[in-house]
Design a protein around this motif. Structure first.
Motif, PDB file in Angstrom:
ATOM      1  N   ASN A 211       0.814  -1.218   0.000  1.00 41.09           N
ATOM      2  CA  ASN A 211       0.000   0.000   0.000  1.00 41.09           C
ATOM      3  C   ASN A 211       0.845   1.264   0.000  1.00 41.09           C
ATOM      4  N   LYS A 212       1.845   1.285  -0.853  1.00 41.25           N
ATOM      5  CA  LYS A 212       2.676   2.483  -1.008  1.00 41.25           C
ATOM      6  C   LYS A 212       3.325   2.442  -2.377  1.00 41.25           C
ATOM      7  N   SER A 213       3.901   3.538  -2.766  1.00 44.09           N
ATOM      8  CA  SER A 213       4.556   3.604  -4.060  1.00 44.09           C
ATOM      9  C   SER A 213       5.729   2.622  -4.109  1.00 44.09           C
ATOM     10  N   ASP A 215       9.088   0.986  -6.592  1.00 45.65           N
ATOM     11  CA  ASP A 215       9.961   1.329  -7.712  1.00 45.65           C
ATOM     12  C   ASP A 215      10.104   0.200  -8.716  1.00 45.65           C
ATOM     13  N   GLN A 266       8.395   3.793 -12.807  1.00 41.43           N
ATOM     14  CA  GLN A 266       8.695   5.201 -12.557  1.00 41.43           C
ATOM     15  C   GLN A 266       7.396   5.966 -12.384  1.00 41.43           C
ATOM     16  N   GLU A 267       7.234   6.638 -11.273  1.00 40.86           N
ATOM     17  CA  GLU A 267       5.990   7.353 -10.996  1.00 40.86           C
ATOM     18  C   GLU A 267       5.784   8.478 -12.001  1.00 40.86           C
ATOM     19  N   GLY A 270       0.700   9.567 -10.609  1.00 40.26           N
ATOM     20  CA  GLY A 270      -0.158   8.551 -10.026  1.00 40.26           C
ATOM     21  C   GLY A 270      -0.026   7.185 -10.648  1.00 40.26           C
ATOM     22  N   THR A 272       2.486   4.665 -13.444  1.00 38.63           N
ATOM     23  CA  THR A 272       3.879   4.532 -13.820  1.00 38.63           C
ATOM     24  C   THR A 272       4.074   4.746 -15.305  1.00 38.63           C
ATOM     25  N   GLU A 293      -3.812   5.565  -7.684  1.00 36.61           N
ATOM     26  CA  GLU A 293      -3.532   5.162  -6.318  1.00 36.61           C
ATOM     27  C   GLU A 293      -2.237   4.362  -6.274  1.00 36.61           C
ATOM     28  N   ALA A 294      -1.396   4.656  -5.257  1.00 35.27           N
ATOM     29  CA  ALA A 294      -0.114   3.993  -5.130  1.00 35.27           C
ATOM     30  C   ALA A 294      -0.317   2.571  -4.659  1.00 35.27           C
ATOM     31  N   GLY A 295       0.632   1.705  -4.985  1.00 39.55           N
ATOM     32  CA  GLY A 295       0.600   0.351  -4.481  1.00 39.55           C
ATOM     33  C   GLY A 295       0.700  -0.695  -5.569  1.00 39.55           C
ATOM     34  N   LEU A 320      -0.907  -2.665 -10.704  1.00 38.60           N
ATOM     35  CA  LEU A 320      -1.135  -1.556  -9.766  1.00 38.60           C
ATOM     36  C   LEU A 320      -2.348  -1.849  -8.895  1.00 38.60           C
TER      37      LEU A 320
END
Length: 321
Positions: A211-213, A215, A266-267, A270, A272, A293-295, A320
């Motif tokens: 539940n987060k960005s 890489d 790569q963000e 919101g 990639t 949404e990140a994750g 995602l």
């Protein structure tokens, strides 16, 4: 080309009639020559005359060709003739060609590896140390740590593919989302009746959500017996094969007893850059599933040879969240 050169050499060495005069040939000699030919050349040579057909169609020739091309050790036994196994590997078949073809976008053959034991380690992370919580419960282990131990794996040669498919998560008819899937299968799977009649199917065994960005999206499948092998260390040395952070092409690493994939992300507002490229290139528009949404959501699937049978295929799918 190789077959033409062989026939040219034979005619010069033995005369024109030599091509059809089996008495002038040495079986052992031509069995050795056959080991230097690829599958297409073997078939062409076998079609030249009955004598060559009897030599080239010997199972030992195709066993050698199969193991040579896959670069893996020989299994103790197989249930099918090696020429059929070779054909199922060389004809461009993949699992989505048999089922759910409408969801398939693209694929890449990674290679082959070998399960020497019946226990596999599945992991979303490719960094050491790998910690598995709730080892005795596969679903809880995956939910809590993104890794698990999976038992009753069918030993032998396994084939690894990287699949790009449309997202099945939201179950919307209008959704054209994409996800990457690391898929491995026992070499014999496509020839088994249970697979061909669709009585064997994939079952979801667990999922893991970040539940987060993130890489990168990655996943690995390892033969637990060989987890401490020197070659395994190379899988966890991401700098040696995963590419620079700016390199968005999917990368894969395979050893005798493991396979892993990693796609750098790569963000970009919101979603990639990789997903934007995939959406625009393949679909012609921005993916409706990319909500910003990140994750990352990772799902794990297995296919068994019957209700209580051995595991014959594994999928690790990511998209995602």
């Amino acid at each position: 080309m190789a077959v033409s050169l062989l026939l040219y050499w034979m005619r010069n060495a033995y005369g024109t009639g030599a091509v059809y005069d089996g008495k002038r040939y040495e079986v052992d000699l031509w069995t050795e020559v056959a080991k230097f030919l690829d599958g297409k050349s073997l078939v062409k040579l076998a079609a030249t005359c009955r004598w060559f057909h009897s030599v080239i169609m010997h199972d030992s020739v195709w066993k050698f060709a199969c193991l040579r091309d896959l670069q893996v050790p020989a299994p103790c036994q197989v249930a099918f003739k090696w020429i059929k196994l070779y054909g199922s590997l060389a004809d461009g078949s993949h699992s989505y060609k048999f089922r759910d073809n409408e969801k398939h976008i693209d694929w890449m053959r990674i290679g082959a590896f070998f399960f020497d034991s019946q226990v596999a380690l599945l992991s979303e992370r490719l960094s050491l140390p790998l910690k598995i919580i709730n080892k005795d419960n596969v679903e809880k282990a995956l939910e809590s740590s993104g890794a698990c131990l999976l038992s009753n794996i069918k030993k032998g040669i396994w084939i690894a593919d990287l699949q790009l498919v449309r997202c099945p998560v939201c179950e919307l008819d209008t959704c054209e989302g994409t996800m990457q899937t690391l898929e491995v299968r026992n070499m014999e799977l496509f020839l088994c009746d249970g697979y061909q009649n669709a009585s064997w199917d994939y079952e979801l065994i667990g999922s893991y959500k970040i539940n987060k960005s993130v890489d990168a999206a990655s996943g690995g499948i390892f033969d637990l017996k060989h987890i401490k092998d020197r070659a395994m260390a190379g899988v966890f040395n991401l700098k040696s094969w995963a590419g620079k952070p700016s390199d968005m092409q999917p990368k894969a690493m395979i050893t005798f007893h493991s396979v892993a994939i990693r796609t750098n992300l790569q963000e970009n507002q919101g979603f990639t850059q990789t997903e934007l490229l995939i959406s625009c290139y393949f679909l012609g528009s921005i993916d409706p599933c990319f909500s910003g949404e990140a994750g990352l959501l990772t799902k794990y699937y297995t296919m068994r040879a019957g209700p209580e049978g051995e595991v014959v295929s594994i999928r690790i799918s990511q998209q995602l969240a």
